[in-house]
Scaffold this motif. Structure first.
Motif, PDB file in Angstrom:
ATOM      1  N   PHE A  72      54.936  60.635  -0.423  1.00  0.00           N
ATOM      2  CA  PHE A  72      54.265  61.579   0.480  1.00  0.00           C
ATOM      3  C   PHE A  72      54.589  61.168   1.911  1.00  0.00           C
ATOM      4  O   PHE A  72      53.860  60.383   2.521  1.00  0.00           O
ATOM      5  CB  PHE A  72      52.760  61.559   0.225  1.00  0.00           C
ATOM      6  CG  PHE A  72      51.955  62.358   1.224  1.00  0.00           C
ATOM      7  CD1 PHE A  72      52.282  63.669   1.509  1.00  0.00           C
ATOM      8  CD2 PHE A  72      50.887  61.776   1.883  1.00  0.00           C
ATOM      9  CE1 PHE A  72      51.545  64.392   2.430  1.00  0.00           C
ATOM     10  CE2 PHE A  72      50.147  62.490   2.818  1.00  0.00           C
ATOM     11  CZ  PHE A  72      50.474  63.800   3.086  1.00  0.00           C
ATOM     12  N   TYR A  85      54.669  61.188   5.780  1.00  0.00           N
ATOM     13  CA  TYR A  85      53.802  61.778   6.797  1.00  0.00           C
ATOM     14  C   TYR A  85      53.947  60.989   8.090  1.00  0.00           C
ATOM     15  O   TYR A  85      54.347  59.836   8.105  1.00  0.00           O
ATOM     16  CB  TYR A  85      52.333  61.785   6.342  1.00  0.00           C
ATOM     17  CG  TYR A  85      51.726  60.410   6.210  1.00  0.00           C
ATOM     18  CD1 TYR A  85      51.052  59.814   7.279  1.00  0.00           C
ATOM     19  CD2 TYR A  85      51.832  59.689   5.023  1.00  0.00           C
ATOM     20  CE1 TYR A  85      50.497  58.552   7.176  1.00  0.00           C
ATOM     21  CE2 TYR A  85      51.276  58.430   4.900  1.00  0.00           C
ATOM     22  CZ  TYR A  85      50.614  57.862   5.972  1.00  0.00           C
ATOM     23  OH  TYR A  85      50.076  56.610   5.879  1.00  0.00           O
ATOM     24  N   ASN A  86      53.618  61.638   9.189  1.00  0.00           N
ATOM     25  CA  ASN A  86      53.590  61.005  10.499  1.00  0.00           C
ATOM     26  C   ASN A  86      52.130  60.688  10.812  1.00  0.00           C
ATOM     27  O   ASN A  86      51.279  61.593  10.839  1.00  0.00           O
ATOM     28  CB  ASN A  86      54.186  61.952  11.545  1.00  0.00           C
ATOM     29  CG  ASN A  86      54.295  61.320  12.916  1.00  0.00           C
ATOM     30  OD1 ASN A  86      53.323  60.799  13.441  1.00  0.00           O
ATOM     31  ND2 ASN A  86      55.471  61.384  13.499  1.00  0.00           N
ATOM     32  N   SER A  87      51.804  59.418  11.014  1.00  0.00           N
ATOM     33  CA  SER A  87      50.400  59.018  11.198  1.00  0.00           C
ATOM     34  C   SER A  87      49.774  59.685  12.417  1.00  0.00           C
ATOM     35  O   SER A  87      48.581  60.000  12.419  1.00  0.00           O
ATOM     36  CB  SER A  87      50.290  57.497  11.308  1.00  0.00           C
ATOM     37  OG  SER A  87      51.089  57.008  12.354  1.00  0.00           O
ATOM     38  N   ASP A 135      50.522  62.759  13.572  1.00  0.00           N
ATOM     39  CA  ASP A 135      50.204  64.143  13.201  1.00  0.00           C
ATOM     40  C   ASP A 135      49.025  64.196  12.232  1.00  0.00           C
ATOM     41  O   ASP A 135      48.194  65.112  12.296  1.00  0.00           O
ATOM     42  CB  ASP A 135      51.433  64.810  12.583  1.00  0.00           C
ATOM     43  CG  ASP A 135      52.569  64.991  13.587  1.00  0.00           C
ATOM     44  OD1 ASP A 135      52.290  64.899  14.799  1.00  0.00           O
ATOM     45  OD2 ASP A 135      53.719  65.203  13.169  1.00  0.00           O
ATOM     46  N   LEU A 136      48.961  63.216  11.335  1.00  0.00           N
ATOM     47  CA  LEU A 136      47.830  63.174  10.407  1.00  0.00           C
ATOM     48  C   LEU A 136      46.522  62.921  11.161  1.00  0.00           C
ATOM     49  O   LEU A 136      45.469  63.471  10.812  1.00  0.00           O
ATOM     50  CB  LEU A 136      48.061  62.071   9.370  1.00  0.00           C
ATOM     51  CG  LEU A 136      47.149  62.091   8.149  1.00  0.00           C
ATOM     52  CD1 LEU A 136      47.280  63.395   7.381  1.00  0.00           C
ATOM     53  CD2 LEU A 136      47.457  60.913   7.243  1.00  0.00           C
ATOM     54  N   ASP A 147      60.670  66.579   3.678  1.00  0.00           N
ATOM     55  CA  ASP A 147      60.137  65.870   4.851  1.00  0.00           C
ATOM     56  C   ASP A 147      60.143  66.802   6.065  1.00  0.00           C
ATOM     57  O   ASP A 147      61.179  67.050   6.682  1.00  0.00           O
ATOM     58  CB  ASP A 147      60.996  64.630   5.124  1.00  0.00           C
ATOM     59  CG  ASP A 147      60.325  63.650   6.079  1.00  0.00           C
ATOM     60  OD1 ASP A 147      59.270  64.011   6.640  1.00  0.00           O
ATOM     61  OD2 ASP A 147      60.847  62.533   6.267  1.00  0.00           O
ATOM     62  N   ASP A 200      59.134  67.663   9.876  1.00  0.00           N
ATOM     63  CA  ASP A 200      59.003  66.861  11.111  1.00  0.00           C
ATOM     64  C   ASP A 200      59.321  65.389  10.836  1.00  0.00           C
ATOM     65  O   ASP A 200      58.489  64.500  11.094  1.00  0.00           O
ATOM     66  CB  ASP A 200      57.593  66.979  11.701  1.00  0.00           C
ATOM     67  CG  ASP A 200      57.262  68.393  12.142  1.00  0.00           C
ATOM     68  OD1 ASP A 200      58.202  69.136  12.490  1.00  0.00           O
ATOM     69  OD2 ASP A 200      56.072  68.739  12.145  1.00  0.00           O
ATOM     70  N   TYR A 234      60.430  61.603  11.029  1.00  0.00           N
ATOM     71  CA  TYR A 234      60.495  60.657  12.142  1.00  0.00           C
ATOM     72  C   TYR A 234      61.855  59.969  12.222  1.00  0.00           C
ATOM     73  O   TYR A 234      62.313  59.616  13.289  1.00  0.00           O
ATOM     74  CB  TYR A 234      59.381  59.609  11.981  1.00  0.00           C
ATOM     75  CG  TYR A 234      59.357  58.580  13.089  1.00  0.00           C
ATOM     76  CD1 TYR A 234      58.951  58.943  14.371  1.00  0.00           C
ATOM     77  CD2 TYR A 234      59.772  57.269  12.847  1.00  0.00           C
ATOM     78  CE1 TYR A 234      58.959  58.008  15.399  1.00  0.00           C
ATOM     79  CE2 TYR A 234      59.769  56.332  13.867  1.00  0.00           C
ATOM     80  CZ  TYR A 234      59.367  56.705  15.147  1.00  0.00           C
ATOM     81  OH  TYR A 234      59.369  55.784  16.162  1.00  0.00           O
TER      82      TYR A 234
END
Length: 398
Positions: A3, A5-7, A9-10, A391, A393, A395
Motif C-alpha cells: 500500500f 502512500y505519502n505520509s 498526503d495521508l 502508485d 503521486d 514520491y
C-alpha cells in the motif's frame, strides 16, 4: 499486496477526517505543497526572522579548473579546514555516499560489477572488507578478476564516507574525526557515546551523509564542505533538482549560526542554478525556476501522476503484461483525459532478483486516475507470479 502512500498526503486526509489543523513546517517545502499554498488551498505562514541570523561566505569550486589534491579534495578546501583547526572551530564534510569505494570496474570488458539480484553497482566497505549492495544488502568478498569476462582485472574508484574519512585522517593526523552515516548510527548507542562531544566541539572534523544535514545544532561549526556537489542531479526523476536543492540548503544551514561561517561546494557543474539558489537561501527563486520547467513538461504540480509498477522473476512475461496494461489503458482512454506513455524498464531494472517495468499516466484530476485503476483491476487478471502496484503521486520514480 503493498500500500504505497505519502505520509504528508495521508496526514492531510486524517486532518480532514478528524477536523484537526495540520501544520507542515520546512525551510524547503516540496514544490507540490508550496504550489497548494500559492493557490490558496492551504494557508501559508512565513517566519520572518531566524533564530540564528546566518552569517556565511559561500564559494563554489570548479573541480575541473581548481587545483585538486586528489579527485575529491581541492587545495582550497584543505586550506579552509586548516584555518578551522587553528582557530578551534568545527568542519563538516558532506558526501551523500556511504561505504569506501562505490564503483568496481573491469579494465577488459568495461563492465561495472553489479549485484546479482539488483542492477546497481556493488559498494566496497573497507571496515567489513565486503562488496555490499545497498538495495538488497547482499554481500560478496572482494574480487581481483572480473566475474563476467574472467580475465579482466578490476579497478576500484570513487569515494564514500569511509574513504573520505581515511583521506582526511591522512592529511590531518592530529585532528579528531567522526564519521556519521547509516552504517555508523546502526551501531548501538552511537549517539549516546558521541553526541555530547560532537556538540561541545571535541570532534574537529565531521564526515557525514544527509543524516547530519538537519536536527543537530553545532555551535562551533563554521565550515561546510560539499564533496561531489553535482551528485544526484543526473538521477532520472523529475524531482532530482528539488532534492539536491533541499539537501544543499539543509547542509549549508549547519554553518554560520552563532559565528561567521563559510560554505564551499566542490562541483564539476558550477553554473547549475540549483547551487546559486541554495547558497543564497533563495527558495522563491528556485520555486519559480523549477515550476517553469515542470509546467513545460507537464509534471506535478501541474498534472497528477500514476505509475503502474510491475515486477516478477520472468522479464519477458513482465514485458508482455506491461504491454497488455498499456493497450487496455488506451481502450479505457476514449475521452482522451489521460496521457499514457508506453511501458518501459524501471531505472533500476532488477531489484532483489525481480525485473521491474513501469507504465506512466498523467491526468489533471486524481479522480480520473482512480477510475482508470478501478477499470484496470476489473478488466485484467493479475498473474500469480507478477506483482502490480498502482502508485498515485509517487514520491520516487526509481
Amino acid at each position: 499486496t503493498s500500500f504505497p502512500y505519502n505520509s504528508r498526503d495521508l496526514a492531510f486526509v486524517l486532518s480532514k477526517i478528524y477536523k484537526t489543523p495540520l501544520i507542515l513546517s520546512s525551510a524547503t517545502p516540496s514544490i507540490e505543497t508550496y504550489y497548494k499554498a500559492k493557490q490558496g488551498d492551504i494557508e501559508l505562514l512565513n517566519l520572518e526572522k531566524r533564530l540564528y541570523q546566518e552569517k556565511k561566505d559561500t564559494i563554489i569550486v570548479d573541480t575541473q579548473k581548481e587545483e585538486m589534491l586528489n579527485p575529491f579534495l581541492s587545495k582550497r578546501l584543505i586550506n579552509e579546514i586548516e584555518k578551522n583547526l587553528q582557530s578551534g572551530e568545527q568542519t563538516l564534510l558532506f558526501i551523500n555516499r556511504r561505504g569506501y569505494i562505490p564503483y568496481v570496474f573491469c579494465n577488459e570488458c568495461k563492465k561495472f560489477l553489479q549485484c546479482k539480484n539488483c542492477t546497481v553497482p556493488l559498494t566496497y566497505h573497507k571496515s567489513k572488507n565486503l562488496l555490499i549492495c545497498h538495495h538488497c544488502k547482499k554481500s560478496v568478498k572482494p574480487l581481483t578478476h572480473c566475474p563476467y569476462c574472467v580475465n579482466g582485472t578490476l579497478s576500484y574508484f570513487g569515494a564514500g564516507t569511509e574513504r573520505l574519512t581515511e583521506m582526511i585522517k591522512d592529511i590531518f593526523p592530529l585532528a579528531k574525526v567522526l564519521k556519521i552515516d547509516r552504517d555508523s548510527i546502526e551501531k548501538r548507542d552511537f549517539f549516546k557515546k558521541h553526541l555530547n562531544d560532537l556538540i561541545d566541539g571535541e570532534y574537529q572534523i565531521i564526515v557525514g551523509t544527509q543524516i547530519i544535514t538537519k536536527g543537530i545544532h553545532l555551535p562551533r561549526l563554521t565550515l561546510v564542505g560539499v564533496i561531489l556537489g553535482e551528485q544526484g542531479l543526473s538521477i532520472p526523476d523529475f524531482r532530482s533538482q528539488e532534492r539536491v536543492f533541499q539537501i544543499i540548503t539543509q547542509v549549508t544551514g549547519r554553518s554560520g549560526r552563532e559565528r561567521k561561517g563559510r560554505v564551499l561546494i566542490q562541483t564539476n557543474i558550477p553554473d547549475s542554478p540549483v547551487f546559486r539558489f541554495a547558497l543564497t537561501d533563495d527558495y522563491e527563486g528556485f520555486y519559480s525556476y523549477e515550476t517553469e520547467s515542470r509546467k513545460l513538461a507537464n509534471f506535478p504540480p501541474f498534472a497528477r501522476l500514476l505509475v503502474i509498477k510491475m515486477r516478477g522473476k520472468d522479464e519477458e512475461k513482465i514485458k508482455k503484461f506491461a504491454s497488455d496494461i498499456f493497450f487496455m489503458l488506451q481502450k479505457i482512454n476514449r475521452e482522451k483525459v489521460l496521457t499514457i506513455y508506453p511501458p518501459m524498464p524501471a531505472p533500476i531494472l532488477r531489484e532483489k532478483g525481480e525485473y521491474r517495468y513501469q507504465v506512466y499516466i498523467k491526468s489533471e484530476k486524481p479522480k480520473t486516475l482512480i477510475r482508470a485503476v478501478d477499470k484496470l483491476k476489473k478488466g485484467i487478471k493479475e498473474p500469480a507470479d507478477i506483482k502490480i502496484i498502482f502508485d498515485i503521486d509517487p514520491y520516487n520514480l526509481l
